[in-house]
Structure formats: structure tokens, C-alpha cells
Scaffold this motif. Structure first.
Motif, PDB file in Angstrom:
ATOM      1  N   ILE A  43       0.873  -1.173   0.000  1.00 35.11           N
ATOM      2  CA  ILE A  43       0.000   0.000   0.000  1.00 35.11           C
ATOM      3  C   ILE A  43       0.911   1.225   0.000  1.00 35.11           C
ATOM      4  O   ILE A  43       1.517   1.544   1.022  1.00 35.11           O
ATOM      5  N   PRO A  44       1.049   1.869  -1.155  1.00 36.61           N
ATOM      6  CA  PRO A  44       1.935   3.037  -1.208  1.00 36.61           C
ATOM      7  C   PRO A  44       1.347   4.234  -0.473  1.00 36.61           C
ATOM      8  O   PRO A  44       0.145   4.301  -0.242  1.00 36.61           O
ATOM      9  N   SER A  45       2.198   5.146  -0.140  1.00 37.21           N
ATOM     10  CA  SER A  45       1.771   6.364   0.556  1.00 37.21           C
ATOM     11  C   SER A  45       1.196   7.340  -0.452  1.00 37.21           C
ATOM     12  O   SER A  45       1.921   8.013  -1.166  1.00 37.21           O
ATOM     13  N   GLU A  46      -0.106   7.381  -0.522  1.00 32.14           N
ATOM     14  CA  GLU A  46      -0.767   8.341  -1.405  1.00 32.14           C
ATOM     15  C   GLU A  46      -2.139   8.688  -0.874  1.00 32.14           C
ATOM     16  O   GLU A  46      -3.053   8.996  -1.598  1.00 32.14           O
ATOM     17  N   PHE A  47      -2.308   8.601   0.418  1.00 29.73           N
ATOM     18  CA  PHE A  47      -3.596   8.833   1.053  1.00 29.73           C
ATOM     19  C   PHE A  47      -4.088  10.228   0.714  1.00 29.73           C
ATOM     20  O   PHE A  47      -3.581  11.209   1.206  1.00 29.73           O
ATOM     21  N   GLY A  48      -5.073  10.300  -0.122  1.00 30.57           N
ATOM     22  CA  GLY A  48      -5.604  11.586  -0.564  1.00 30.57           C
ATOM     23  C   GLY A  48      -6.303  11.425  -1.891  1.00 30.57           C
ATOM     24  O   GLY A  48      -6.959  10.430  -2.154  1.00 30.57           O
ATOM     25  N   MET A  49      -6.128  12.402  -2.748  1.00 31.41           N
ATOM     26  CA  MET A  49      -6.789  12.378  -4.053  1.00 31.41           C
ATOM     27  C   MET A  49      -6.085  11.413  -4.995  1.00 31.41           C
ATOM     28  O   MET A  49      -4.901  11.142  -4.857  1.00 31.41           O
ATOM     29  N   ASP A  50      -6.831  10.923  -5.966  1.00 32.45           N
ATOM     30  CA  ASP A  50      -6.305  10.001  -6.960  1.00 32.45           C
ATOM     31  C   ASP A  50      -5.312  10.751  -7.849  1.00 32.45           C
ATOM     32  O   ASP A  50      -5.704  11.663  -8.585  1.00 32.45           O
ATOM     33  N   PRO A  51      -4.025  10.371  -7.812  1.00 32.89           N
ATOM     34  CA  PRO A  51      -3.026  11.115  -8.588  1.00 32.89           C
ATOM     35  C   PRO A  51      -3.208  11.009 -10.094  1.00 32.89           C
ATOM     36  O   PRO A  51      -2.653  11.802 -10.843  1.00 32.89           O
ATOM     37  N   GLU A  52      -4.011  10.057 -10.542  1.00 28.25           N
ATOM     38  CA  GLU A  52      -4.247   9.906 -11.973  1.00 28.25           C
ATOM     39  C   GLU A  52      -5.506  10.629 -12.434  1.00 28.25           C
ATOM     40  O   GLU A  52      -5.833  10.619 -13.612  1.00 28.25           O
ATOM     41  N   ARG A  53      -6.197  11.280 -11.504  1.00 24.44           N
ATOM     42  CA  ARG A  53      -7.435  11.980 -11.866  1.00 24.44           C
ATOM     43  C   ARG A  53      -7.485  13.401 -11.325  1.00 24.44           C
ATOM     44  O   ARG A  53      -8.558  13.948 -11.134  1.00 24.44           O
ATOM     45  N   VAL A  54      -6.358  13.979 -11.051  1.00 27.32           N
ATOM     46  CA  VAL A  54      -6.334  15.351 -10.554  1.00 27.32           C
ATOM     47  C   VAL A  54      -5.621  16.237 -11.560  1.00 27.32           C
ATOM     48  O   VAL A  54      -4.883  15.762 -12.411  1.00 27.32           O
ATOM     49  N   SER A  55      -5.846  17.517 -11.437  1.00 28.88           N
ATOM     50  CA  SER A  55      -5.166  18.466 -12.318  1.00 28.88           C
ATOM     51  C   SER A  55      -4.755  19.695 -11.513  1.00 28.88           C
ATOM     52  O   SER A  55      -5.175  20.803 -11.821  1.00 28.88           O
ATOM     53  N   PRO A  56      -3.941  19.491 -10.481  1.00 27.06           N
ATOM     54  CA  PRO A  56      -3.556  20.629  -9.643  1.00 27.06           C
ATOM     55  C   PRO A  56      -2.501  21.494 -10.312  1.00 27.06           C
ATOM     56  O   PRO A  56      -1.860  21.085 -11.278  1.00 27.06           O
ATOM     57  N   VAL A  57      -2.348  22.675  -9.777  1.00 26.61           N
ATOM     58  CA  VAL A  57      -1.266  23.556 -10.193  1.00 26.61           C
ATOM     59  C   VAL A  57      -0.076  23.273  -9.287  1.00 26.61           C
ATOM     60  O   VAL A  57      -0.176  22.531  -8.317  1.00 26.61           O
ATOM     61  N   GLU A  58       1.066  23.854  -9.603  1.00 24.44           N
ATOM     62  CA  GLU A  58       2.236  23.690  -8.732  1.00 24.44           C
ATOM     63  C   GLU A  58       1.994  24.420  -7.417  1.00 24.44           C
ATOM     64  O   GLU A  58       1.273  25.408  -7.403  1.00 24.44           O
ATOM     65  N   PRO A  59       2.539  23.943  -6.334  1.00 24.01           N
ATOM     66  CA  PRO A  59       3.540  22.887  -6.203  1.00 24.01           C
ATOM     67  C   PRO A  59       2.969  21.478  -6.066  1.00 24.01           C
ATOM     68  O   PRO A  59       3.713  20.509  -6.100  1.00 24.01           O
ATOM     69  N   ALA A  60       1.673  21.323  -5.931  1.00 22.22           N
ATOM     70  CA  ALA A  60       1.100  19.985  -5.757  1.00 22.22           C
ATOM     71  C   ALA A  60       1.212  19.147  -7.034  1.00 22.22           C
ATOM     72  O   ALA A  60       1.281  17.922  -6.962  1.00 22.22           O
ATOM     73  N   LYS A  61       1.261  19.790  -8.183  1.00 26.60           N
ATOM     74  CA  LYS A  61       1.313  19.064  -9.457  1.00 26.60           C
ATOM     75  C   LYS A  61       2.493  18.092  -9.496  1.00 26.60           C
ATOM     76  O   LYS A  61       2.340  16.937  -9.891  1.00 26.60           O
ATOM     77  N   THR A  62       3.660  18.534  -9.059  1.00 26.52           N
ATOM     78  CA  THR A  62       4.851  17.685  -9.062  1.00 26.52           C
ATOM     79  C   THR A  62       4.652  16.472  -8.164  1.00 26.52           C
ATOM     80  O   THR A  62       5.009  15.352  -8.526  1.00 26.52           O
ATOM     81  N   VAL A  63       4.069  16.684  -6.994  1.00 28.68           N
ATOM     82  CA  VAL A  63       3.823  15.583  -6.053  1.00 28.68           C
ATOM     83  C   VAL A  63       2.874  14.562  -6.667  1.00 28.68           C
ATOM     84  O   VAL A  63       3.131  13.348  -6.612  1.00 28.68           O
TER      85      VAL A  63
END
Length: 182
Positions: A43-63
Motif C-alpha cells: 500500500i503506497p503512501s498516497e492517502f488523498g486524491m487520486d493522482p491519476e485523476r487530478v489536475s492541480p497547479v504547482e507545487p502539488a502538481k509535481t507531487v
């Protein structure tokens, strides 16, 4: 040393943080899992939004890009896995009305996030605001369906939990204001 630890367990739950340095460390865990060959679930550490279905701006975009790359690495290596998507926590963002830097509840003023450019804020606030932009402006928390082929809804996993709707949650936050108005 990491490989020796991995060989002693069946399941790995990564709780590394979301900063790029800690996320990069997960690739070492994945490589150790591959070498050990005994892990039944990761279980990888990604507790939050689905990284394959988000479109944030930086700095979250890189994460989120790094989280998506880690997912792809896990899939490429055929590692048995579970991705936990808790999306945003309603008790964090909703009471703040998108104002990540304040403590709820808010009863007096509401600030409006501008064009989504969070670069001028302190690093942790910039990250929070870039996620808020993704949620409130881009609507990434409501632009997809949870289906049986891709995920399991938490209410199905834990039917004994008394869930409330966002409307009910907002009503609970607004009840002190309503009481004062009456």
C-alpha cells in the motif's frame, strides 16, 4: 538493511510523507519488494486524491505526478497492491471554505482564492492552496464515478459507520450562526 526488513514481512504499508524526497524513497521500497519476492500486498503512501485523476497547479502538481509514476512502477512490476484514495477530508477543507491557512469554523469573513497561483505563499500553504484550486476550481473531487471495476466505496466496506452528507456537515457548521440569527 531495507531488503532484510522486507524479507521478514508479508505486507508493506508506506506512510512516507508527500514531499518529493520521501516519495522518491518509495522507489527503493518497490525495488526491495521486487528483489525479496515475498510481499503479498503493498500500500503506497498516497492517502488523498487520486493522482491519476487530478489536475492541480504547482507545487502539488509535481507531487501528484510522482505519485502517478510510483503507481505505474508498481503496476509494471506486477506487485500486489492497494491504492487508498480518501480524496480530501471534508472536515479539513469544507469548514475552511477553501482557506487552508485559517482555523475553522469561519463565521465572519471569506477570502476568495484568485487565479490559482499559489506560488507566492509559504511552501506548505502553497501546497494546500494548489490542492484547493484543484478541488474548488477544477472540480477534481466530483469529475468521475466510483465503479466496481476500479474501486470500492467506503460506505460499502464499512456499512456500520454513520456517514453524513456534505450538506449535513455544512448544516452542523452553520448551526451556531443560525442560532445567533434567531
Amino acid at each position: 538493511m531495507l531488503l532484510e526488513a522486507v524479507k521478514k514481512v508479508d505486507v508493506i504499508i508506506s506512510t512516507l510523507g508527500s514531499d518529493p524526497v520521501q516519495l522518491e524513497l518509495q522507489t527503493k521500497i518497490i525495488k526491495a519488494i521486487m528483489e525479496a519476492g515475498n510481499i503479498k500486498r503493498f500500500i503506497p503512501s498516497e492517502f488523498g486524491m487520486d493522482p491519476e485523476r487530478v489536475s492541480p497547479v504547482e507545487p502539488a502538481k509535481t507531487v501528484f505526478m510522482m505519485k502517478a509514476q510510483i503507481r505505474q512502477m508498481i503496476r509494471n512490476y506486477n506487485i500486489p497492491h492497494t491504492f487508498i484514495r480518501s480524496h480530501i477530508f471534508q472536515n479539513f477543507y469544507i469548514p475552511r471554505l477553501g482557506q487552508a491557512e485559517i482555523s475553522p469554523p469561519i463565521y465572519d469573513t471569506v477570502g476568495i482564492i484568485g487565479d490559482g497561483d499559489a506560488q507566492g505563499s509559504p511552501p506548505s500553504l502553497s501546497f494546500q492552496l494548489s490542492i484547493a484550486y484543484s478541488v474548488y476550481i477544477n472540480g477534481v473531487q466530483s469529475n468521475f464515478n466510483i465503479g466496481p471495476s476500479s474501486a470500492v466505496e467506503a460506505t460499502e466496506l464499512y456499512p456500520e459507520v454513520d456517514y453524513i452528507t456534505v450538506d449535513e456537515f455544512m448544516d452542523s457548521l452553520l448551526s451556531p450562526i443560525k442560532d445567533n440569527l434567531e
